[in-house]
Design a protein around this motif. Structure first.
Motif, PDB file in Angstrom:
ATOM      1  N   ASN A 114       0.817  -1.216   0.000  1.00  0.00           N
ATOM      2  CA  ASN A 114       0.000   0.000   0.000  1.00  0.00           C
ATOM      3  C   ASN A 114       0.850   1.266   0.000  1.00  0.00           C
ATOM      4  O   ASN A 114       0.323   2.360  -0.201  1.00  0.00           O
ATOM      5  CB  ASN A 114      -0.916   0.020   1.223  1.00  0.00           C
ATOM      6  CG  ASN A 114      -1.951  -1.084   1.183  1.00  0.00           C
ATOM      7  OD1 ASN A 114      -2.424  -1.464   0.121  1.00  0.00           O
ATOM      8  ND2 ASN A 114      -2.289  -1.613   2.346  1.00  0.00           N
ATOM      9  N   PRO A 117       3.988   1.925  -4.748  1.00  0.00           N
ATOM     10  CA  PRO A 117       3.168   1.646  -5.932  1.00  0.00           C
ATOM     11  C   PRO A 117       3.867   0.767  -6.964  1.00  0.00           C
ATOM     12  O   PRO A 117       3.201   0.190  -7.831  1.00  0.00           O
ATOM     13  CB  PRO A 117       2.887   3.050  -6.494  1.00  0.00           C
ATOM     14  CG  PRO A 117       4.013   3.896  -5.990  1.00  0.00           C
ATOM     15  CD  PRO A 117       4.363   3.346  -4.640  1.00  0.00           C
ATOM     16  N   TYR A 118       5.189   0.670  -6.867  1.00  0.00           N
ATOM     17  CA  TYR A 118       5.965  -0.153  -7.805  1.00  0.00           C
ATOM     18  C   TYR A 118       5.979  -1.584  -7.265  1.00  0.00           C
ATOM     19  O   TYR A 118       6.982  -2.072  -6.741  1.00  0.00           O
ATOM     20  CB  TYR A 118       7.368   0.431  -7.911  1.00  0.00           C
ATOM     21  CG  TYR A 118       8.166   0.018  -9.129  1.00  0.00           C
ATOM     22  CD1 TYR A 118       7.676   0.185 -10.420  1.00  0.00           C
ATOM     23  CD2 TYR A 118       9.452  -0.501  -8.977  1.00  0.00           C
ATOM     24  CE1 TYR A 118       8.427  -0.154 -11.525  1.00  0.00           C
ATOM     25  CE2 TYR A 118      10.221  -0.846 -10.080  1.00  0.00           C
ATOM     26  CZ  TYR A 118       9.695  -0.676 -11.346  1.00  0.00           C
ATOM     27  OH  TYR A 118      10.458  -1.022 -12.451  1.00  0.00           O
ATOM     28  N   LYS A 121       0.688  -4.947  -7.544  1.00  0.00           N
ATOM     29  CA  LYS A 121      -0.591  -4.326  -7.906  1.00  0.00           C
ATOM     30  C   LYS A 121      -0.546  -3.700  -9.294  1.00  0.00           C
ATOM     31  O   LYS A 121      -1.583  -3.542  -9.947  1.00  0.00           O
ATOM     32  CB  LYS A 121      -0.954  -3.240  -6.886  1.00  0.00           C
ATOM     33  CG  LYS A 121      -1.389  -3.757  -5.528  1.00  0.00           C
ATOM     34  CD  LYS A 121      -1.783  -2.593  -4.635  1.00  0.00           C
ATOM     35  CE  LYS A 121      -2.289  -3.067  -3.287  1.00  0.00           C
ATOM     36  NZ  LYS A 121      -2.716  -1.948  -2.418  1.00  0.00           N
ATOM     37  N   ALA A 122       0.650  -3.325  -9.747  1.00  0.00           N
ATOM     38  CA  ALA A 122       0.791  -2.626 -11.023  1.00  0.00           C
ATOM     39  C   ALA A 122       0.892  -3.574 -12.215  1.00  0.00           C
ATOM     40  O   ALA A 122       0.962  -3.116 -13.354  1.00  0.00           O
ATOM     41  CB  ALA A 122       2.020  -1.718 -10.976  1.00  0.00           C
TER      42      ALA A 122
END
Length: 466
Positions: A114, A117-118, A121-122
């Motif tokens: 969370n 961002p890398y 989830k990407a």
């Protein structure tokens, strides 16, 4: 006179009079923590390196990957990912702990973060819902292996971090970026230490700058969530030390004692001189206890040294003979061996590697699985009688490390045709010291401890023939 007699009696009871010379028993003996005992008892550890560049089809270039972002994150696509297969392969070797690189030099995180961002989830892979850290930890628990996590925060090519720091230009913008990165590292530590249950070890590669050096304040977070973890390492704490090379071996003697409460985050002028002699050997009477690790990649043979998978590299998997040399020079020298394992772009450990790990485990068991005879004892002389006259070619001795390293020198003699004959001498025993000797027929052996700093406790004295 009575006081003198009592003093001499105390020395005798402690077993520390050798050759008429009383040894120093006033020095405090540093004791291992439960986590350090877990580390040394493991003996064999696997570390799995996995990152974006496994999928780029290129030869791994460390310097390049530390500074150059991956162009397309979606090259990451392990279509046959099977962490159960990973763990089965190292269980066959005999590993008791397995470590996964949750993040490495690209900065990419192999879990659902969370704060970073890398991360997975990407990805298009598994619709951005994959969590290899969770898969890995679950596989470890399924097969009875203690899980550990490697968190690489020293470099991050995606964010431009080098040696813990954002590019320094003296501006407020740079300071804000550094504060963001430190907070992100603390957040990843919080996520990884709190989500996956009890972990055996957390490994910050290259250390982790503490806040006094401008880095993230990671130690309190680890200690909050993981009370029994092996922490390796930052400028505030280290539970183990690097053994001074990536050869999979350490020097003999390799003491668990150490003069500093850190491995190599501080006092670097002393620690790094003479080709890392202090890291390789430790010190017999160190104020602190910090056992050594010996690390090497499985794919490190014939001029190669590969921590990550590359195509067409099977010929550089170490032969069994070399792996046994590592075992004797690490586990047999009071150190724990960490072997680097390389999942491929399918998400599997290649079959060549799997087979070699299996052979390694089988050879260790063949040599040391069944001793001809074994004994324990808490005396300066320990006798080991064989059921019958037998050929021997290896001897193993271990101290009870819950009492600390107490032995400073010893010798082993064998009874050959009714006469005691010298077979081996040594200094450090620690968790384990294995000695190979020329094959000889004996009916009994005796371990004679010549120097110690307190009454010796020998947890194992065993003899083998292979």
């Amino acid at each position: 006179m009575k006081k003198l007699k009592n003093t001499l009696l105390l020395f005798a009871l402690l077993g520390c009079i050798a050759g008429g010379q009383a040894q120093n028993i006033q020095k405090k003996i540093p004791l291992p923590t439960p986590a350090q005992l877990t580390w040394q008892d493991a003996e064999l550890v696997a570390v799995f390196h996995y990152d974006l560049h496994v999928f780029d089809g290129k030869k791994y270039n460390q310097a390049y990957n530390r500074t150059t972002p991956i162009e397309d994150i979606n090259i990451f696509n392990p279509e046959q990912l099977d962490t159960d297969q990973w763990i089965r392969s190292v269980k066959a070797m005999g590993a008791k702990i397995a470590i996964l690189t949750a993040t490495h030099e690209t900065g990419f995180a192999l879990y659902q973060s969370n704060v970073n961002p890398y991360c997975m989830k990407a990805l298009k892979w598994k619709d951005g819902k994959g969590d290899i850290v969770r898969d890995f930890v679950n596989s470890c628990r399924k097969y009875g292996i203690k899980p550990g996590i490697y968190i690489g925060i020293r470099w991050n090519s995606f964010l431009g971090v080098y040696d813990f720091m954002m590019p320094k230009d003296g501006t407020q913008f740079q300071q804000n970026r550094q504060a963001f990165y430190n907070k992100m590292c603390e957040g990843m530590t919080e996520e990884l230490m709190s989500r996956y249950g009890e972990l055996a070890i957390v490994w910050y590669d290259g250390g982790g700058h503490g806040p006094e050096l401008g880095g993230a304040d990671i130690l309190p977070i680890v200690e909050k969530h993981q009370k029994n973890i092996i922490f390796y390492h930052n400028s505030q704490r280290a539970d183990i030390r690097w053994g001074g090379s990536e050869s999979g071996t350490v020097n003999y003697p390799c003491w668990g004692g150490y003069p500093y409460p850190y491995s190599h985050s501080k006092n670097q002028e002393t620690i790094f001189k003479d080709k890392y002699k202090l890291l390789k050997s430790g010190v017999a009477d160190g104020e602190y206890y910090m056992p050594a690790m010996s690390d090497a990649p499985l794919r490190g043979y014939n001029g190669r040294h590969e921590w990550f998978w590359e195509p067409n590299d099977e010929s550089h998997v170490f032969p069994l003979k070399n792996l046994m040399h590592m075992y004797m020079g690490s586990v047999g020298n009071n150190s724990t061996l960490i072997l680097g394992i390389t999942p491929d772009n399918r998400g599997l450990i290649p079959e060549t590697d799997v087979q070699r790990l299996k052979e390694f485990g089988e050879e260790i068991t063949r040599r040391f699985g069944t001793p001809l005879a074994t004994v324990q004892g808490a005396n300066k002389r320990i006798y080991l009688k064989l059921p019958k006259e037998s050929v021997i070619n290896a001897i193993s001795v271990s101290e009870d490390l819950t009492q600390g390293e107490r032995v400073r020198s010893y010798r082993i003699e064998g009874k050959i045709k009714g006469r005691w004959t010298p077979l081996s001498t040594g200094t450090c025993i620690g968790h384990k010291h294995i000695v190979e000797i020329n094959p000889v027929k004996v009916t009994a052996l005796r371990l004679i401890i010549d120097r110690c700093v307190a009454h010796p406790h020998i947890a194992d004295f065993s003899v083998y023939n292979y």
